[in-house]
Design an enzyme around this catalytic site. Structure first.
Site, mmCIF file in Angstrom:
data_model
loop_
_atom_site.group_PDB
_atom_site.id
_atom_site.type_symbol
_atom_site.label_atom_id
_atom_site.label_comp_id
_atom_site.label_asym_id
_atom_site.label_seq_id
_atom_site.Cartn_x
_atom_site.Cartn_y
_atom_site.Cartn_z
ATOM 1 N N TYR A 180 -3.344 -35.008 58.001
ATOM 2 C CA TYR A 180 -3.015 -35.680 56.746
ATOM 3 C C TYR A 180 -3.873 -35.028 55.667
ATOM 4 O O TYR A 180 -5.052 -35.311 55.514
ATOM 5 C CB TYR A 180 -3.301 -37.182 56.856
ATOM 6 N N ASP A 217 1.668 -34.614 56.967
ATOM 7 C CA ASP A 217 1.845 -34.729 55.519
ATOM 8 C C ASP A 217 0.871 -33.752 54.890
ATOM 9 O O ASP A 217 -0.330 -34.024 54.824
ATOM 10 C CB ASP A 217 1.574 -36.165 55.085
ATOM 11 N N HIS A 266 7.634 -42.105 53.062
ATOM 12 C CA HIS A 266 7.982 -40.859 53.721
ATOM 13 C C HIS A 266 9.015 -41.153 54.807
ATOM 14 O O HIS A 266 9.131 -42.286 55.277
ATOM 15 C CB HIS A 266 6.766 -40.232 54.413
ATOM 16 N N ASN A 296 1.033 -32.633 51.770
ATOM 17 C CA ASN A 296 0.837 -32.960 50.349
ATOM 18 C C ASN A 296 1.037 -31.765 49.421
ATOM 19 O O ASN A 296 0.307 -31.597 48.438
ATOM 20 C CB ASN A 296 -0.560 -33.572 50.141
#
Length: 253
Positions: free
Chosen positions: A105, A144, A242, A146
């Site tokens: 993450y 994720d 998500h 980002n």
């Protein structure tokens, strides 16, 4: 083998929105989640046939990752490189005979980009870490991350240039990683596919109108390209801002 990655934006909330139904129906070998937002003991999941590995953030209700797998790993690592005390719970690495699975993450650089310097330091550590692992055996890197890498990875590219998740610096770090021997599996299968997103704002009707970003990825060592069978985005699955993504690849655990 079937892999799933999903930023659940709080596992406790997601459990009330159909998480277990999806989990059981998809029947993955490896199910990676990000942004668990819980501490040890706050959630008990009875997932028959699965080993569970959790990395909790020290800060309550923040960050966190987990992997649920049918296959017992040779080793488990929390942190990057020699850093085993990664306080935000952002990474788990499982080692198998033929590959490493790295669930991440990635830190958000924040709207005012206040955390961009930290984010870029993180990217440099991840780059070195993944390339070091790759020297030993192939890597499957997911989560994720980002960042929307290219203009077709988000709906409104022009108006978001320079914004968190679409800065030149963040996109450049992704380009560096991919050029060092790694493959974005979705773009490998669908190089020109548009309107394929994995995150949508909670703002009114944004998801219904598919105004989104593709910021969740399965990235693999280049030498695994020919083993990829299927890549998919399960955009119809609700429960988080998500959606889950899928990778099916020919591997032995």
């Amino acid at each position: 083998m079937k892999f799933i990655s999903w930023n659940v934006n709080g596992i406790r909330a997601c459990l009330t929105k159909g998480f277990l139904n999806y989990f059981e129906n998809v029947d993955a070998d490896f199910f990676c989640i990000q942004e668990t937002k819980c501490q040890d003991g706050q959630v008990h999941l009875d997932l028959e046939g699965y080993y569970q590995y959790w990395n909790y953030a020290q800060k309550k209700g923040y960050s966190g990752t987990a992997i649920f797998t049918k296959h017992k790993p040779m080793s488990v690592r929390y942190g990057v490189g020699e850093e085993v005390d990664e306080v935000e719970g952002r990474i788990i690495t499982l080692e198998y005979d033929q590959f490493y699975l790295v669930n991440v993450y990635t830190p958000n650089s924040q709207r005012d980009l206040a955390r961009l310097p930290y984010r870029l330091e993180w990217e440099e550590k991840i780059f070195d870490y993944l390339n070091e692992l790759d020297k030993d055996k192939p890597v499957i890197y997911c989560g994720d991350l980002n960042v929307a890498h290219t203009e077709i990875d988000l709906k409104n590219a022009k108006s978001n240039v320079g914004n968190s998740g679409f800065t030149f610096e963040e996109r450049g770090k992704m380009s560096e990683l991919l050029s060092s021997g790694f493959t974005d599996t979705f773009r490998y299968k669908y190089p020109d596919k548009t309107d394929s997103y994995t995150w949508w704002s909670y703002m009114n009707k944004v998801r219904e109108r598919n105004i989104g970003w593709r910021i969740d990825y399965f990235i693999v060592s280049d030498r695994l390209r020919n083993s990829i069978n299927k890549v998919d985005i399960h955009s119809d699955v609700l429960g988080s801002d998500h959606c889950p993504i899928l990778l099916e690849i020919e591997l032995n655990s």
